[in-house]
Enzyme design. Sequence first.
Site, PDB file in Angstrom:
ATOM      1  N   LYS A  80       7.697  -5.862   8.816  1.00 11.31           N
ATOM      2  CA  LYS A  80       7.244  -4.607   7.994  1.00 11.31           C
ATOM      3  C   LYS A  80       6.908  -3.512   8.953  1.00 11.31           C
ATOM      4  O   LYS A  80       5.950  -3.826  10.101  1.00 11.31           O
ATOM      5  CB  LYS A  80       6.486  -4.922   6.851  1.00 11.31           C
ATOM      6  CG  LYS A  80       6.212  -3.714   5.952  1.00 11.31           C
ATOM      7  CD  LYS A  80       5.278  -4.015   4.956  1.00 11.31           C
ATOM      8  CE  LYS A  80       4.988  -2.808   3.772  1.00 11.31           C
ATOM      9  NZ  LYS A  80       3.997  -3.097   2.828  1.00 11.31           N
ATOM     10  N   SER A 155       5.485  -1.948  -1.993  1.00  9.37           N
ATOM     11  CA  SER A 155       5.810  -1.211  -0.761  1.00  9.37           C
ATOM     12  C   SER A 155       6.843  -2.077   0.125  1.00  9.37           C
ATOM     13  O   SER A 155       7.595  -1.537   1.080  1.00  9.37           O
ATOM     14  CB  SER A 155       4.650  -0.945  -0.248  1.00  9.37           C
ATOM     15  OG  SER A 155       3.945  -1.791   0.242  1.00  9.37           O
ATOM     16  N   SER A 179       2.571  -5.684  -3.338  1.00 10.45           N
ATOM     17  CA  SER A 179       3.429  -5.203  -2.710  1.00 10.45           C
ATOM     18  C   SER A 179       4.473  -6.255  -1.891  1.00 10.45           C
ATOM     19  O   SER A 179       5.265  -5.961  -1.203  1.00 10.45           O
ATOM     20  CB  SER A 179       2.841  -4.315  -1.470  1.00 10.45           C
ATOM     21  OG  SER A 179       2.164  -3.334  -2.121  1.00 10.45           O
TER      22      SER A 179
END
Length: 485
Positions: A80, A155, A179
């Site tokens: 990420k 997210s 998330s």
Amino acid sequence: MNEILKMKVKELKTKICSDEIKSEDAVKACFEHIRKAEPKVKAFLKLNEDHSLKQAEEVDNKLKSGAKCGLLEGVPIGIKDNIMVKGESMTSASKYLENYVSPYDATVIEKLKDAGAIFVGRTNMDEFAMGGSTETSAYQKTANPWDIERIPGGSSGGSAAAVASGMVPFALGSDTGGSIRQPAGFCGIVGYKPSYGLISRYGACALASSFDQIGTFAKDVTDAALLTSVIAGKDYRDPVCEPNEWIDYTNDIDNPDILKTLKIGVPKQLFDYKIDSEIAKYFNDAVNKIKLEGAEVVEIDVPAYKYVPALYKVIMCAEVSANIATFDGIRYGYRSPNGINLNDEYAKSRAESLGYEVKKRILFGTYVLGAKNYHRCYHQAQKVRTLLINQIIDAYKKCDFIFSPATLQMPVKFGEILPEECDIFLIAANLAGLPGITVPCSFTSTGMPMGVHFMGARFSDAKLFKVARSFEKISGFDTSKYPVL
């Protein structure tokens, strides 16, 4: 899809270490599939093909010389884009950090390098991890691989979509309020958030420090447990990281009798909210399957669940306001060329580079921390947070794990809004610092996957993996199935 990409990580690593498969072939298979799937899914912000192939070649040469094989030797992984990798860009999907290059490795990256993992690229996310759909990214919107007109969640939507579509065997994400686990549920994969303090956050761009944890995405529970075994453990650079000894989370993970010994709690409050009819149906089926395996299912009562959305909004935004204060356009990141004095420089640097969602959260967080509102809003929210934690602790006197749907609604189409309470049972784990894992449960009538969520007491992570693995085996969900792109 290349058969190499369908292998479980442990099997792939074993074959690489025994020279049955070259790491270079595994990496090439990843990028071949990425070239086919990425134009539709848009899971990655940056790809490292040349560097990854060079890493793979080094792994193959190293193993030829008889060197020791790491736990993830030669296995590709997605990272990420809010986790630092030395010498690489880290944008957190924001224009503010567009030209930022990480000066050091995050602790989890150091551990992955030591284990021999190969970094394929940086996955897309909501800007500074603020959002639940991956639509607030400053660069692109990531699609759900099962329906490219729908959101993958957020997210960490880029990591979830990359794993679900088979581009990488597993990926790292960060979880502040579901998330990792929410997009895992939306995309039909496993998403795990550790106990607060189990995995070091050093080198991860902070959103809300008392919530954030780095966690894992994988196609199945065993792969998620293996990745956790590599990245978990003490770190003196993260003051909240507990000094626990190394644990192999895959050890005895296939214990066939684990459910027979457990009480599984289902929150009474689950029925206080609007829930998708198919999610309700398949969750009820999941409860019955657990009962048939010998688990005792009990109802638990946590009245403070109703405060979760408000608690999360107030405390998270307050911490956002404090953490983003370092983004001033002076020390690093975007600096406006239009400032006429210092304060104007601060204001314009932020105004010109930050997205709407980030600005909104900064403003609200600054408001609740103001002198007139601190005790009325922030301080009061922290008191109620303690109430919630105490009620959950009391609930664990009646059960071993809390079981719920991962989300109360299915993923919406781009531009549509998810209801505020959709992730309520995921966010509770962040508020209380508890471990949680989302496991795929079923496909709905529209062909979309849905997941269920187990939440354990703090540092019950090893047992949580065993419970999740036991459910995975009886769920009937085909983890070898991939979306057609």
